[in-house]
Design a protein around this motif. Structure first.
Motif, short mmCIF file in Angstrom:
data_model
loop_
_atom_site.label_atom_id
_atom_site.label_comp_id
_atom_site.label_asym_id
_atom_site.label_seq_id
_atom_site.Cartn_x
_atom_site.Cartn_y
_atom_site.Cartn_z
N MET A 11 -8.20 -3.69 1.16
CA MET A 11 -7.92 -2.53 1.99
C MET A 11 -6.59 -1.87 1.62
O MET A 11 -5.59 -2.56 1.42
N ASN A 12 -6.59 -0.53 1.57
CA ASN A 12 -5.33 0.21 1.53
C ASN A 12 -4.90 0.50 2.97
O ASN A 12 -5.57 0.08 3.93
N ASP A 13 -3.80 1.21 3.13
CA ASP A 13 -3.26 1.43 4.47
C ASP A 13 -4.23 2.24 5.35
O ASP A 13 -4.37 1.95 6.56
N ASP A 14 -4.87 3.23 4.78
CA ASP A 14 -5.81 4.04 5.56
C ASP A 14 -6.98 3.19 6.06
O ASP A 14 -7.41 3.31 7.22
N THR A 15 -7.50 2.34 5.18
CA THR A 15 -8.62 1.47 5.57
C THR A 15 -8.19 0.47 6.63
O THR A 15 -8.93 0.19 7.57
#
Length: 234
Positions: A219-223
């Motif tokens: 996951m990135n920050d948005d996810t």
């Protein structure tokens, strides 16, 4: 840490694949017992303390049928197994001598042993299967253990499938094989594992929706923010 019913239930809901990922993040790479595969499909995921058994190469004066009645024998070891344990046998990867057959496996069932795990093989395949004992191993062979192995001890550190196993380490087994959780890491793993499973289940639903993998897994920050919002809404 006590291996109570609640802890067992928690770990029964976590795949060995997930456990290896969690342990990898903690620096533990060598926790999957090589060659320990289910002897039959559909065996349940099981959790238990390791009860260790150790074999060494056969020596003609020691590995004899008479040794089966000795004070140090697989028979005596089985009588020392506590209810709910998972027997883990170091057979050095030998595949032409079955360490246990149907009679010994049946006795383990009577003693309410949870499962047998070995990097070797068993014998008396039809009889062993009929006992219902869950087994993870490398297959079957007709010759008895003394054809290739000498049993020397139980409840001491062993090597099984290339992994160091100490008595009372926790073993989890499922369709992917057997994974060891060192006692010192048990509390951390139990605390983190359910969340890891929940997160990966959510990721799978995102994949089902057609979401691309970059930024999703890992996951990135948005996810992470979307996942947190989903969790908070549950």
């Amino acid at each position: 840490m006590t291996l109570d019913a609640s802890l067992i239930k928690t770990l029964q809901g976590v795949s060995t694949a997930t456990l290896t990922t969690i342990l990898l993040k903690k620096g533990l790479r060598n926790v999957w017992l090589r060659g320990t595969m289910p002897i039959r499909p559909g065996q349940p995921r099981l959790v238990g303390r390791a009860f260790t058994l150790r074999f060494v190469p056969a020596r003609e004066d020691l590995a004899t049928p008479a040794s089966w009645g000795a004070p140090i024998s697989t028979r005596a070891a089985i009588e020392a197994m506590p209810e709910g344990c998972i027997a883990v046998a170091d057979a050095m990867g030998i595949t032409d001598a079955g360490i246990f057959g149907d009679i010994l496996c049946n006795r383990m069932v009577q003693r309410k042993v949870a499962a047998l795990i070995t990097d070797g093989v068993v014998r008396d395949a039809a009889g062993v299967l009929s006992t219902g004992l869950p087994i993870w191993c490398r297959g079957v062979a007709a010759p008895p253990s003394v054809a290739g192995l000498t049993f020397v001890s139980w409840q001491e550190p062993i090597a099984c499938g290339g992994v160091a196993v100490f008595p009372d380490d926790v073993i989890v087994v499922d369709d992917d094989g057997a994974v060891l959780i060192p006692q010192a890491f048990l509390a951390e793993v139990v605390a983190e594992a359910p969340e890891q499973e929940r997160m990966e289940a959510w990721i799978m639903t995102e994949v089902d929706r057609g979401v691309a993998l970059p930024g999703l897994y890992p996951m990135n920050d948005d996810t992470k923010a979307r996942y947190k919002a989903w969790k908070d809404a549950q």
